[in-house]
Design an enzyme around this catalytic site. Structure first.
Site, PDB file in Angstrom:
ATOM      1  N   GLY A  12      -8.218   8.939   8.777  1.00 41.90           N
ATOM      2  CA  GLY A  12      -8.561   9.029  10.197  1.00 41.90           C
ATOM      3  C   GLY A  12      -9.598  10.081  10.539  1.00 41.90           C
ATOM      4  N   ASN A  34      -9.784   1.775   9.030  1.00 39.53           N
ATOM      5  CA  ASN A  34      -9.123   1.385  10.272  1.00 39.53           C
ATOM      6  C   ASN A  34      -9.738   2.084  11.477  1.00 39.53           C
ATOM      7  OD1 ASN A  34      -5.579   1.001  11.144  1.00 39.53           O
ATOM      8  ND2 ASN A  34      -7.336   0.955  12.479  1.00 39.53           N
ATOM      9  N   LYS A  73       0.884  -1.173   0.000  1.00 43.21           N
ATOM     10  CA  LYS A  73       0.000   0.000   0.000  1.00 43.21           C
ATOM     11  C   LYS A  73       0.912   1.210   0.000  1.00 43.21           C
ATOM     12  CE  LYS A  73      -3.075   2.772   2.821  1.00 43.21           C
ATOM     13  NZ  LYS A  73      -3.980   2.889   3.965  1.00 43.21           N
ATOM     14  N   GLY A 123     -10.944   7.799   5.416  1.00 42.92           N
ATOM     15  CA  GLY A 123     -11.966   8.819   5.645  1.00 42.92           C
ATOM     16  C   GLY A 123     -13.337   8.293   6.005  1.00 42.92           C
TER      17      GLY A 123
END
Lengths: 264, 65
Positions: A164, A213, A103, A192
């Site tokens: 985040g 996450n 990633k 997001g």
């Protein structure tokens, strides 16, 4: 549900989950398991120095946990601000984790964590030539997306909003345009997403998968939230395949007019 | 002064990356190494000669998004 293929690898789940910011390793493990995801993201960070027990070294114990859970890893280059940093990190990740998947993050702005798209394209070019399968964390810019494909990326990961932030799909029109422009490229909305409804919306739009996450890890109950996202992502994908109705201006009776009784 | 900068900490000089990892108790650990910003593969650590002032990064898999 149809299966998703990423760099010639078939994956069952369309939910990719990050491993950071959980209250405990146990909650991370339970969240990953209940989400039924196939792929988790991991970072590379400095290992603790000096003699200590294997399990007291953060990296060693974390890696043992990931192996025990038994999911595929997608290492990231989080926190890299230059092409050189990102490329070096990718090489370290490939050796460490035995995967050529990466990633790719090249951050341009430390506050918004906006990608440096110029560095991103350059790093993607170098890493593809070095045999990596690059998952670029990018914006919805169509020109940048085209460049990433030209240098060899076979998957794109546009952000929904800053990492985040939990702001959700901050530019729906841009995401729709990206989906329409690259109908045959696996597109994973990365970053997001704050709520399961937002993940479902992205999937209804035809995105192939969602990576998140914080929305799980920082929820009051991360394990239940992992399940909620899993269901929302599956529901959104089913809805996309089932072809949602077009909105209609005004009301339209769903019960038939014919046969209506005359009672008043 | 003969020193190394290892993960941001000052350490005494070791002859090679392999020796340094052993001295740090990381000989068998799941780690990857970089010397002055460049990746050094595990197979090359024996021949990665260290000099005073070198910056070494020893990284492991950790939580990430």
């Amino acid at each position: 549900m149809s299966q998703l293929s990423l760099y010639q690898e078939t994956v069952q789940s369309r939910f990719l989950l990050g491993t950071a910011r959980y209250p405990s390793p146990a909650s991370l493990e339970k969240a990953v398991k209940i989400s039924d995801c196939d792929i988790v993201t991991v970072s590379l960070r400095r290992e603790k120095l000096g003699f200590s027990h294997h399990n007291e070294r953060p990296g060693q114990s974390f890696w043992s946990l990931i192996q025990k859970i038994g999911v595929r890893v997608l290492p990231n280059t989080a926190g890299c601000f230059s092409v050189q940093e990102a490329v070096t990190t990718a090489h370290m990740a490939r050796e460490l984790m035995g995967t050529s998947w990466i990633k790719l993050e090249v951050i341009g702005d430390e506050h918004s964590l906006h990608p440096d798209v110029f560095g991103l394209v350059e790093a993607a070019r170098i890493l593809t030539e070095d045999g990596f399968s690059v998952f670029p964390y990018t914006t919805t810019d169509l020109g940048v997306a085209e460049r990433l494909l030209q240098v060899g990326c076979q998957v794109l990961m546009p952000w929904a909003s800053p990492i985040g932030s939990g702001q959700g799909l901050s530019d729906v029109a841009a995401l729709e345009a990206m989906r329409a422009s690259f109908p045959n490229v696996p597109l994973i909305v990365d970053a997001g997403i704050g709520r399961p409804s937002q993940a479902a919306e992205a999937m209804e739009m035809g995105f192939d998968a969602v990576l998140l996450n914080t929305a799980v890890a920082r929820a009051g109950n991360p394990i239940q939230m992992a399940l909620a996202f899993s269901k929302a992502i599956e529901a959104g994908h089913l809805a996309y395949q089932a072809d949602c109705m077009e909105p209609y201006k005004g009301g339209m009776a769903s019960s038939p007019i014919i046969g209506k009784a005359c009672l008043g | 002064m003969t020193i190394l900068h290892v993960n941001g900490e000052t350490r005494p000089l070791s002859p090679t990356l392999t020796e340094l990892l052993k001295e740090l108790g990381l000989g068998d650990a799941v780690v990857a190494t970089a010397l002055n910003g460049h990746f050094v593969a595990a197979d090359d650590r024996d021949v990665a000669t260290l000099r005073s002032g070198d910056a070494i990064e020893i990284l492991a898999p950790l939580q990430g998004g």
